[in-house]
Design an enzyme around this catalytic site. Structure first.
Site, PDB file in Angstrom:
ATOM      1  N   ARG A   1     -58.715  88.661  57.449  1.00 36.43           N
ATOM      2  CA  ARG A   1     -58.371  90.008  56.981  1.00 36.43           C
ATOM      3  C   ARG A   1     -57.165  90.440  57.809  1.00 36.43           C
ATOM      4  O   ARG A   1     -57.308  90.799  58.986  1.00 36.43           O
ATOM      5  CB  ARG A   1     -59.565  90.944  57.174  1.00 36.43           C
ATOM      6  CG  ARG A   1     -59.367  92.350  56.624  1.00 36.43           C
ATOM      7  CD  ARG A   1     -60.648  93.148  56.825  1.00 36.43           C
ATOM      8  NE  ARG A   1     -60.494  94.547  56.505  1.00 36.43           N
ATOM      9  CZ  ARG A   1     -60.665  95.084  55.303  1.00 36.43           C
ATOM     10  NH1 ARG A   1     -61.006  94.313  54.285  1.00 36.43           N
ATOM     11  NH2 ARG A   1     -60.509  96.380  55.109  1.00 36.43           N
TER      12      ARG A   1
ATOM     13  N   HIS B   1     -56.113  91.483  47.448  1.00 41.15           N
ATOM     14  CA  HIS B   1     -57.492  91.664  47.918  1.00 41.15           C
ATOM     15  C   HIS B   1     -58.434  91.023  46.898  1.00 41.15           C
ATOM     16  O   HIS B   1     -59.239  91.706  46.248  1.00 41.15           O
ATOM     17  CB  HIS B   1     -57.797  93.145  48.079  1.00 41.15           C
ATOM     18  CG  HIS B   1     -58.988  93.438  48.942  1.00 41.15           C
ATOM     19  ND1 HIS B   1     -59.767  92.452  49.525  1.00 41.15           N
ATOM     20  CD2 HIS B   1     -59.549  94.634  49.326  1.00 41.15           C
ATOM     21  CE1 HIS B   1     -60.731  93.004  50.217  1.00 41.15           C
ATOM     22  NE2 HIS B   1     -60.631  94.324  50.109  1.00 41.15           N
TER      23      HIS B   1
ATOM     24  N   GLN C   1     -62.365  91.681  46.717  1.00 46.78           N
ATOM     25  CA  GLN C   1     -62.762  92.988  46.206  1.00 46.78           C
ATOM     26  C   GLN C   1     -62.812  92.980  44.683  1.00 46.78           C
ATOM     27  O   GLN C   1     -63.731  93.515  44.071  1.00 46.78           O
ATOM     28  CB  GLN C   1     -61.784  94.067  46.678  1.00 46.78           C
ATOM     29  CG  GLN C   1     -62.060  95.445  46.090  1.00 46.78           C
ATOM     30  CD  GLN C   1     -63.414  95.993  46.464  1.00 46.78           C
ATOM     31  OE1 GLN C   1     -63.747  96.056  47.648  1.00 46.78           O
ATOM     32  NE2 GLN C   1     -64.221  96.374  45.481  1.00 46.78           N
TER      33      GLN C   1
ATOM     34  N   ASP D   1     -58.133 104.099  44.611  1.00 36.43           N
ATOM     35  CA  ASP D   1     -58.285 103.547  45.949  1.00 36.43           C
ATOM     36  C   ASP D   1     -57.661 104.554  46.907  1.00 36.43           C
ATOM     37  O   ASP D   1     -57.078 105.565  46.482  1.00 36.43           O
ATOM     38  CB  ASP D   1     -57.580 102.185  46.029  1.00 36.43           C
ATOM     39  CG  ASP D   1     -57.802 101.463  47.344  1.00 36.43           C
ATOM     40  OD1 ASP D   1     -58.714 101.865  48.097  1.00 36.43           O
ATOM     41  OD2 ASP D   1     -57.071 100.506  47.633  1.00 36.43           O
TER      42      ASP D   1
ATOM     43  N   TRP E   1     -55.094 106.448  49.138  1.00 34.97           N
ATOM     44  CA  TRP E   1     -53.652 106.653  49.019  1.00 34.97           C
ATOM     45  C   TRP E   1     -52.932 106.325  50.326  1.00 34.97           C
ATOM     46  O   TRP E   1     -51.719 106.167  50.350  1.00 34.97           O
ATOM     47  CB  TRP E   1     -53.362 108.111  48.650  1.00 34.97           C
ATOM     48  CG  TRP E   1     -53.949 108.546  47.351  1.00 34.97           C
ATOM     49  CD1 TRP E   1     -54.380 107.732  46.326  1.00 34.97           C
ATOM     50  CD2 TRP E   1     -54.173 109.882  46.910  1.00 34.97           C
ATOM     51  NE1 TRP E   1     -54.858 108.495  45.289  1.00 34.97           N
ATOM     52  CE2 TRP E   1     -54.742 109.821  45.612  1.00 34.97           C
ATOM     53  CE3 TRP E   1     -53.945 111.133  47.481  1.00 34.97           C
ATOM     54  CZ2 TRP E   1     -55.080 110.956  44.890  1.00 34.97           C
ATOM     55  CZ3 TRP E   1     -54.290 112.274  46.762  1.00 34.97           C
ATOM     56  CH2 TRP E   1     -54.852 112.184  45.485  1.00 34.97           C
TER      57      TRP E   1
ATOM     58  N   CYS F   1     -63.074 101.053  45.783  1.00 33.31           N
ATOM     59  CA  CYS F   1     -63.480  99.988  46.707  1.00 33.31           C
ATOM     60  C   CYS F   1     -63.979 100.505  48.052  1.00 33.31           C
ATOM     61  O   CYS F   1     -64.538  99.733  48.829  1.00 33.31           O
ATOM     62  CB  CYS F   1     -62.341  98.986  46.900  1.00 33.31           C
ATOM     63  SG  CYS F   1     -60.879  99.665  47.716  1.00 33.31           S
TER      64      CYS F   1
ATOM     65  N   ARG G   1     -70.000  93.149  46.722  1.00 34.40           N
ATOM     66  CA  ARG G   1     -69.129  92.459  47.666  1.00 34.40           C
ATOM     67  C   ARG G   1     -69.890  91.335  48.367  1.00 34.40           C
ATOM     68  O   ARG G   1     -69.334  90.268  48.660  1.00 34.40           O
ATOM     69  CB  ARG G   1     -68.592  93.454  48.707  1.00 34.40           C
ATOM     70  CG  ARG G   1     -67.525  94.419  48.203  1.00 34.40           C
ATOM     71  CD  ARG G   1     -66.225  93.680  47.888  1.00 34.40           C
ATOM     72  NE  ARG G   1     -65.779  92.900  49.017  1.00 34.40           N
ATOM     73  CZ  ARG G   1     -65.053  93.377  50.024  1.00 34.40           C
ATOM     74  NH1 ARG G   1     -64.675  94.643  50.025  1.00 34.40           N
ATOM     75  NH2 ARG G   1     -64.689  92.591  51.014  1.00 34.40           N
TER      76      ARG G   1
END
Length: 356
Positions: free
Chosen positions: A143, A170, A173, A265, A267, A305, A332
């Protein structure tokens, strides 16, 4: 699979050549297994590199493992004796917990590594770290901030490398998102996804994969926050190839019009804190509310997410029955577990393949 051996030899990547040869042989000839898809030994850096049937296989494996482990309480020590290096430059809740618990459920040993634990890119090069971890572990989940660092890890490692998040993509996800939608709607084909927010890495992942399932994609971003032009070009090519619709606008209500799935998602991603005030001003009017949902399809649902901030979506939508965010978060675990099982074993799902 065509390999550019000249560039590989010029770079001196003997380990990488061996790794690619294994992947090539697997993809051409396969190994004795009930499943026609063979991903053992592969990397997962982006869903762009995966065919529709390969992504379907990962989702099928996730559904299968979820049913067998969660509901049937089966013990599946598929990764007994194996270890996973988990490199985290960025903090996480879902990625860390899902990966650690998923790998442990299959009998493996996850090793959590932050920049305070290892020398990645500071006192030791990424190349050397990749080579060392390849001798001690069976896979790497990273990550990271930079996609280039992830690609360097994969280039130098002789074991599978999984993208746990980068500034560009990603993929793990989006697998969870697709599994959630498949469970809810029964199929992905024909759905219209509406993204309302920043042109970020999560959106990139959707743009690089949604058309492969026959899903239309509406995107609303403020001026100056559009998706990467290269990603737009690829998504347009996919849209033509798979006969889907790709629509980009700056108007959130236009993007939401007729959509089955509303998605947003954060900002302000990690590393963008200095831009907070600028971004909050630019994204005024982009909060998803019930007014947004009124123009969506009657069967609309909502995805995020996480972690979520109220300016992105109000409580009425976020905690509504149409919100799938907590099912999405749980998935996930099952999708990353499926990824690890698929890249490290010859696992074949036992349940009937879902409709995609």
């Amino acid at each position: 699979m065509l390999l550019n051996f000249r560039s590989l030899f010029n770079a001196g990547h003997a380990n990488r050549i061996r790794k690619h040869l294994v992947q090539c042989l697997c993809s051409r000839h396969g190994q004795p297994t009930e499943s026609p898809i063979q991903l053992k030994g592969h990397d997962l850096l982006t869903l762009q590199n995966y065919k529709a049937e390969e992504i379907e296989y990962l989702l099928w494996a996730a559904s299968d493992l979820k049913e067998r482990i969660k509901h049937k309480k089966e013990h599946l020590p598929l990764l007994q004796g194996k270890s996973l290096a988990m490199i985290f430059e960025k903090r996480s809740t879902r990625t860390r917990i899902s990966t650690e618990t998923g790998f442990a459920l299959l009998g493996g040993h996850p090793c959590f590594l932050t920049l305070q634990d290892i020398h990645l890119g500071i006192n030791e090069s990424i190349m050397d770290t990749a080579r060392v971890l390849s001798t001690m572990t069976d896979a790497i989940l990273a990550r990271v901030y930079k996609q280039g660092d992830l690609e360097m890890l994969a280039q130098e490692a002789t074991i599978p490398v999984i993208n746990g998040l980068s500034d560009f993509d990603h993929p793990i996800q989006i697998l969870a998102d697709y599994l959630t939608l498949q469970e809810h709607y029964g199929s992905l084909k024909g759905l219209t996804l509406s993204w309302i927010g920043d042109g970020n890495n999560v959106l990139n992942s959707i743009m690089l994969s949604a058309a492969k399932f026959g899903m239309d994609l509406h995107i609303a971003t403020p001026k100056g926050f559009e998706p990467d032009p290269m990603v737009i070009q690829i998504a347009e090519d996919y849209s033509r190839k798979y006969c889907t619709k790709l629509f980009l606008t700056t108007n959130p209500l236009e993007a939401a019009n007729g959509a089955n799935v509303l998605i947003t998602d954060t900002w302000i991603s990690m590393g963008q804190e200095e831009e907070k005030q600028k971004r909050l001003k630019a994204f005024q009017g982009y909060q998803i509310t019930m007014e947004t949902c009124k123009v969506a399809a009657p069967d609309w649902t909502f995805l995020h997410c996480l972690p979520r901030k109220p300016e992105e979506v109000d409580d009425e939508v976020f905690y509504s029955p149409q919100s799938l965010v907590f099912q999405e978060a749980e998935n996930r675990k099952w999708t990353i577990t499926a990824v690890m099982a698929s890249l490290l074993t010859d696992y074949s799902p036992q349940l009937q393949k879902p409709t995609f």
